[in-house]
Design a protein around this motif. Structure first.
Motif, PDB file in Angstrom:
ATOM      1  N   ARG A 176      71.036 121.586  79.507  1.00  0.00           N
ATOM      2  CA  ARG A 176      71.353 120.853  80.733  1.00  0.00           C
ATOM      3  C   ARG A 176      70.059 120.451  81.432  1.00  0.00           C
ATOM      4  O   ARG A 176      69.165 121.267  81.627  1.00  0.00           O
ATOM      5  CB  ARG A 176      72.201 121.719  81.658  1.00  0.00           C
ATOM      6  CG  ARG A 176      72.528 121.059  83.004  1.00  0.00           C
ATOM      7  CD  ARG A 176      73.429 121.946  83.833  1.00  0.00           C
ATOM      8  NE  ARG A 176      74.699 122.168  83.154  1.00  0.00           N
ATOM      9  CZ  ARG A 176      75.627 123.024  83.600  1.00  0.00           C
ATOM     10  NH1 ARG A 176      75.392 123.734  84.694  1.00  0.00           N
ATOM     11  NH2 ARG A 176      76.756 123.165  82.936  1.00  0.00           N
ATOM     12  N   ASP A 177      69.977 119.185  81.800  1.00  0.00           N
ATOM     13  CA  ASP A 177      68.825 118.665  82.534  1.00  0.00           C
ATOM     14  C   ASP A 177      69.077 118.871  84.028  1.00  0.00           C
ATOM     15  O   ASP A 177      69.997 118.266  84.592  1.00  0.00           O
ATOM     16  CB  ASP A 177      68.635 117.182  82.230  1.00  0.00           C
ATOM     17  CG  ASP A 177      67.334 116.639  82.806  1.00  0.00           C
ATOM     18  OD1 ASP A 177      66.818 117.228  83.780  1.00  0.00           O
ATOM     19  OD2 ASP A 177      66.836 115.629  82.280  1.00  0.00           O
ATOM     20  N   PRO A 178      68.290 119.734  84.690  1.00  0.00           N
ATOM     21  CA  PRO A 178      68.548 120.005  86.116  1.00  0.00           C
ATOM     22  C   PRO A 178      68.326 118.785  87.008  1.00  0.00           C
ATOM     23  O   PRO A 178      68.873 118.716  88.108  1.00  0.00           O
ATOM     24  CB  PRO A 178      67.554 121.123  86.444  1.00  0.00           C
ATOM     25  CG  PRO A 178      66.481 121.005  85.418  1.00  0.00           C
ATOM     26  CD  PRO A 178      67.150 120.502  84.180  1.00  0.00           C
ATOM     27  N   ALA A 179      67.532 117.831  86.538  1.00  0.00           N
ATOM     28  CA  ALA A 179      67.258 116.652  87.374  1.00  0.00           C
ATOM     29  C   ALA A 179      68.418 115.663  87.326  1.00  0.00           C
ATOM     30  O   ALA A 179      68.849 115.133  88.363  1.00  0.00           O
ATOM     31  CB  ALA A 179      65.964 115.976  86.915  1.00  0.00           C
ATOM     32  N   THR A 180      68.928 115.410  86.137  1.00  0.00           N
ATOM     33  CA  THR A 180      69.989 114.404  85.992  1.00  0.00           C
ATOM     34  C   THR A 180      71.375 115.027  85.846  1.00  0.00           C
ATOM     35  O   THR A 180      72.373 114.304  85.878  1.00  0.00           O
ATOM     36  CB  THR A 180      69.711 113.533  84.759  1.00  0.00           C
ATOM     37  OG1 THR A 180      69.743 114.361  83.586  1.00  0.00           O
ATOM     38  CG2 THR A 180      68.342 112.870  84.870  1.00  0.00           C
ATOM     39  N   HIS A 181      71.401 116.347  85.659  1.00  0.00           N
ATOM     40  CA  HIS A 181      72.660 117.077  85.450  1.00  0.00           C
ATOM     41  C   HIS A 181      73.383 116.646  84.168  1.00  0.00           C
ATOM     42  O   HIS A 181      74.570 116.919  83.999  1.00  0.00           O
ATOM     43  CB  HIS A 181      73.605 116.910  86.655  1.00  0.00           C
ATOM     44  CG  HIS A 181      73.015 117.411  87.932  1.00  0.00           C
ATOM     45  ND1 HIS A 181      72.819 118.750  88.198  1.00  0.00           N
ATOM     46  CD2 HIS A 181      72.548 116.734  89.013  1.00  0.00           C
ATOM     47  CE1 HIS A 181      72.273 118.886  89.395  1.00  0.00           C
ATOM     48  NE2 HIS A 181      72.087 117.677  89.914  1.00  0.00           N
ATOM     49  N   ARG A 182      72.654 115.972  83.311  1.00  0.00           N
ATOM     50  CA  ARG A 182      73.243 115.614  82.018  1.00  0.00           C
ATOM     51  C   ARG A 182      73.138 116.812  81.083  1.00  0.00           C
ATOM     52  O   ARG A 182      72.182 117.585  81.149  1.00  0.00           O
ATOM     53  CB  ARG A 182      72.526 114.404  81.424  1.00  0.00           C
ATOM     54  CG  ARG A 182      72.683 113.127  82.250  1.00  0.00           C
ATOM     55  CD  ARG A 182      71.894 111.987  81.642  1.00  0.00           C
ATOM     56  NE  ARG A 182      72.324 111.699  80.277  1.00  0.00           N
ATOM     57  CZ  ARG A 182      71.733 110.814  79.479  1.00  0.00           C
ATOM     58  NH1 ARG A 182      70.672 110.139  79.918  1.00  0.00           N
ATOM     59  NH2 ARG A 182      72.185 110.606  78.261  1.00  0.00           N
ATOM     60  N   GLN A 183      74.102 116.943  80.213  1.00  0.00           N
ATOM     61  CA  GLN A 183      74.092 118.067  79.286  1.00  0.00           C
ATOM     62  C   GLN A 183      74.662 117.638  77.943  1.00  0.00           C
ATOM     63  O   GLN A 183      75.423 116.666  77.854  1.00  0.00           O
ATOM     64  CB  GLN A 183      74.907 119.241  79.841  1.00  0.00           C
ATOM     65  CG  GLN A 183      76.394 118.973  79.978  1.00  0.00           C
ATOM     66  CD  GLN A 183      77.122 120.171  80.550  1.00  0.00           C
ATOM     67  OE1 GLN A 183      76.594 120.874  81.400  1.00  0.00           O
ATOM     68  NE2 GLN A 183      78.346 120.398  80.088  1.00  0.00           N
TER      69      GLN A 183
END
Length: 202
Positions: A176-183
């Motif tokens: 999970r990317d904490p900046a974009t919230h993409r996972q």
């Protein structure tokens, strides 16, 4: 004996050459179970007796190599037992084997008598006594933990239990990317071997 758990495990080894086509038979599971039981109960006697020691060691090799072929997840256990069983052979036999090594200081004409100081003998005796006490108490430590041993597994290791249970599960790795919230889910087979994935699930 109903041939369990071999009756459950062996059919999954159908792809093995020579043995594979026979492993689905219940009679084979029963045969392996009884032979394994007889082996465990009697092999030490044949290893102890000098006249049968050679053939007994051949049986040790056959048993543990077959164990490794059928159950590769057992790890180093067969190799450790094959090497550890050599303790039954005489001191002279070990010295002859070691004398073949380059630079060995062992003479080939047999062992020489040596005297051991009394203090050292006592130290060896106490050390062996302590070692045997640990080997006896360590497998029994599971009795100190309440509940079902096969569930909580406290004290399960080193408790004279080999392959009495098998666990399987499912694992997934999510990045999970904490900046974009993409996972997205990681394809484990791209990074791990089949054995590593199996170890994660069990």
């Amino acid at each position: 004996m109903r041939g369990q758990p071999l009756a459950t495990w062996l059919p999954g080894k159908y792809q093995l050459p020579l043995l594979g086509p026979w492993l689905h038979l219940k009679e084979v599971a029963l045969l392996f179970s009884w032979l394994g039981c007889l082996y465990d109960l009697t092999i030490w006697l044949f290893l102890w007796w000098r006249k049968s020691r050679g053939l007994a060691y051949v049986a040790v090799l056959a048993f543990h190599l077959l164990t490794y072929v059928l159950f590769p997840r057992i790890g180093m256990f067969p190799a450790i037992m094959i090497c550890g069983t050599l303790i039954f052979f005489s001191e002279g036999w070990h010295q002859r084997v070691l004398s073949w090594l380059p630079g060995s200081s062992f003479a080939s004409d047999g062992p020489t008598a040596k005297t051991t100081p009394l203090a050292r003998q006592k130290l060896i005796t106490y050390g062996l006594g302590l070692y045997l006490a640990v080997q006896l108490c360590l497998p029994l430590r599971y009795l100190a933990f309440p509940g079902n041993l096969f569930w909580h597994e406290q004290g399960y290791r080193f408790s004279w239990r080999v392959m009495l249970m098998e666990k399987n599960g499912y694992t997934s790795v999510i990045l999970r990317d904490p900046a974009t919230h993409r996972q997205h889910e990681v394809r484990q087979e791209a990074y791990l071997t089949p054995f590593q994935r199996q170890q994660m699930r069990s």
